[in-house]
Design a protein around this motif. Structure first.
Motif, PDB file in Angstrom:
ATOM      1  N   MET A  22       0.732  -1.113  -0.154  1.00  0.00           N
ATOM      2  CA  MET A  22      -0.015  -0.021   0.142  1.00  0.00           C
ATOM      3  C   MET A  22       0.989   1.238   0.074  1.00  0.00           C
ATOM      4  O   MET A  22       0.582   2.181  -0.670  1.00  0.00           O
ATOM      5  CB  MET A  22      -0.950  -0.067   1.233  1.00  0.00           C
ATOM      6  N   ILE A  23       1.843   1.132   0.970  1.00  0.00           N
ATOM      7  CA  ILE A  23       2.744   2.534   0.763  1.00  0.00           C
ATOM      8  C   ILE A  23       3.374   2.726  -0.697  1.00  0.00           C
ATOM      9  O   ILE A  23       3.499   3.591  -0.949  1.00  0.00           O
ATOM     10  CB  ILE A  23       3.961   2.196   1.815  1.00  0.00           C
ATOM     11  N   GLY A  24       3.873   1.694  -1.042  1.00  0.00           N
ATOM     12  CA  GLY A  24       4.601   1.545  -2.474  1.00  0.00           C
ATOM     13  C   GLY A  24       3.703   2.112  -3.425  1.00  0.00           C
ATOM     14  O   GLY A  24       3.802   2.871  -4.428  1.00  0.00           O
ATOM     15  N   SER A  25       2.457   1.522  -3.257  1.00  0.00           N
ATOM     16  CA  SER A  25       1.225   1.891  -4.408  1.00  0.00           C
ATOM     17  C   SER A  25       1.011   3.360  -4.235  1.00  0.00           C
ATOM     18  O   SER A  25       0.691   4.162  -5.148  1.00  0.00           O
ATOM     19  CB  SER A  25       0.065   1.036  -4.130  1.00  0.00           C
ATOM     20  N   ALA A  26       1.001   3.912  -3.090  1.00  0.00           N
ATOM     21  CA  ALA A  26       0.532   5.220  -2.709  1.00  0.00           C
ATOM     22  C   ALA A  26       1.618   6.209  -3.391  1.00  0.00           C
ATOM     23  O   ALA A  26       1.546   7.151  -4.100  1.00  0.00           O
ATOM     24  CB  ALA A  26       0.459   5.494  -1.155  1.00  0.00           C
ATOM     25  N   ILE A  27       2.680   5.898  -3.277  1.00  0.00           N
ATOM     26  CA  ILE A  27       4.014   6.708  -3.805  1.00  0.00           C
ATOM     27  C   ILE A  27       4.059   6.484  -5.316  1.00  0.00           C
ATOM     28  O   ILE A  27       4.133   7.634  -6.046  1.00  0.00           O
ATOM     29  CB  ILE A  27       5.474   6.109  -3.501  1.00  0.00           C
ATOM     30  N   LEU A  28       3.746   5.549  -6.076  1.00  0.00           N
ATOM     31  CA  LEU A  28       3.479   5.168  -7.366  1.00  0.00           C
ATOM     32  C   LEU A  28       2.606   6.148  -7.918  1.00  0.00           C
ATOM     33  O   LEU A  28       2.601   6.852  -8.863  1.00  0.00           O
ATOM     34  CB  LEU A  28       3.324   3.896  -7.811  1.00  0.00           C
ATOM     35  N   ILE A  29       1.209   6.090  -7.315  1.00  0.00           N
ATOM     36  CA  ILE A  29       0.101   6.864  -7.810  1.00  0.00           C
ATOM     37  C   ILE A  29       0.446   8.276  -7.635  1.00  0.00           C
ATOM     38  O   ILE A  29       0.042   9.113  -8.501  1.00  0.00           O
ATOM     39  CB  ILE A  29      -1.111   6.470  -7.033  1.00  0.00           C
ATOM     40  N   SER A  30       1.005   8.689  -6.523  1.00  0.00           N
ATOM     41  CA  SER A  30       1.189  10.096  -6.424  1.00  0.00           C
ATOM     42  C   SER A  30       2.402  10.851  -7.444  1.00  0.00           C
ATOM     43  O   SER A  30       1.935  11.729  -7.803  1.00  0.00           O
ATOM     44  CB  SER A  30       1.867  10.302  -4.901  1.00  0.00           C
ATOM     45  N   ARG A  31       3.276   9.910  -7.751  1.00  0.00           N
ATOM     46  CA  ARG A  31       4.351  10.419  -8.626  1.00  0.00           C
ATOM     47  C   ARG A  31       3.474  10.354 -10.096  1.00  0.00           C
ATOM     48  O   ARG A  31       3.936  11.317 -10.864  1.00  0.00           O
ATOM     49  CB  ARG A  31       5.472   9.268  -8.915  1.00  0.00           C
ATOM     50  N   ASN A  32       2.703   9.232 -10.463  1.00  0.00           N
ATOM     51  CA  ASN A  32       2.336   9.125 -11.871  1.00  0.00           C
ATOM     52  C   ASN A  32       1.025   9.704 -12.039  1.00  0.00           C
ATOM     53  O   ASN A  32       0.546  10.024 -13.266  1.00  0.00           O
ATOM     54  CB  ASN A  32       2.303   7.692 -12.356  1.00  0.00           C
ATOM     55  N   LEU A  33       0.181   9.852 -11.026  1.00  0.00           N
ATOM     56  CA  LEU A  33      -1.379  10.461 -11.176  1.00  0.00           C
ATOM     57  C   LEU A  33      -1.669  11.559 -10.359  1.00  0.00           C
ATOM     58  O   LEU A  33      -2.654  12.247 -10.733  1.00  0.00           O
ATOM     59  CB  LEU A  33      -2.348   9.239 -10.955  1.00  0.00           C
TER      60      LEU A  33
END
Length: 198
Positions: A22-33
């Motif tokens: 979840m933490i990794g996904s949150a970072i990925l979404i924040s950067r890309n979306l």
């Protein structure tokens, strides 16, 4: 009582085990979306009472010249597609389970706008708490018609048991690993429900 105990234990364990994802996904979404990372929407719960459901955002906020959101297929990104195809977008709902809004297993909570469109039989899906996964999800998910989906939901309501819930969870894991029935034909997810003819 057994179902609620299981929900609390399973959601707590699930949150702890998937925290790195979840933490990794949150970072990925924040950067890309961009932000917000969490998509929050009001859905009908037990007896149709509204609650806010949490999901990881999988689409951009792109709008047309009138300020209206573009269709789903135009807002879906590679990041969002990956998050949705792996069902990572559903993980924040473990907090909904812990709060008691939903259960691990039950009919999926849909849109508030659908409530007046259900017939009396279909409304029975709200006689139990909605769930992260359910009988309809493991028997076609977005690849079956709304009418078939609701029949499966009502069947679950009328036949629910702890052993059935365990079986649904087993099939859910199996389907997620196979990435099965994520979308309906020609749609990123599924076309909106417009009411049944019967």
């Amino acid at each position: 009582m057994l179902k609620r105990t299981f929900d609390v234990v399973a959601s707590t364990a699930g949150i702890l085990l998937t925290a790195p994802i979840m933490i990794g996904s949150a970072i990925l979404i924040s950067r890309n979306l961009g932000k917000p990372v969490i998509f929050k929407q009001t859905r009908p719960g037990l007896d149709g009472k509204p609650f806010d459901i949490y999901k990881f955002r999988s689409m951009s906020n792109d709008v047309d010249e009138n300020g209206e959101l573009l269709p789903d297929h135009l807002r879906m990104t590679k990041t969002g597609e990956f998050i949705r195809n792996t069902s990572i977008d559903e993980l924040p709902q473990l907090f909904n389970v812990l709060k008691g809004d939903i259960s691990i297993v039950g009919p999926r909570p849909l849109l508030m706008e659908y409530l007046p469109l259900y017939n009396d039989e279909q409304l029975k899906r709200h006689d139990v708490k909605p769930g992260i996964t359910g009988w309809a999800q493991v028997n076609g998910r977005n690849a079956i018609t709304w009418e078939d989906k609701f029949k499966l939901d009502v069947w679950y309501v009328e036949n629910q048991s702890f052993s059935l819930d365990m079986y649904v969870i087993f099939l859910t894991v199996k389907n997620v690993l196979k990435r099965k029935d994520i979308s309906a034909d020609n749609h990123v997810t599924i076309e909106k429900f417009k009411g049944s003819q019967s």
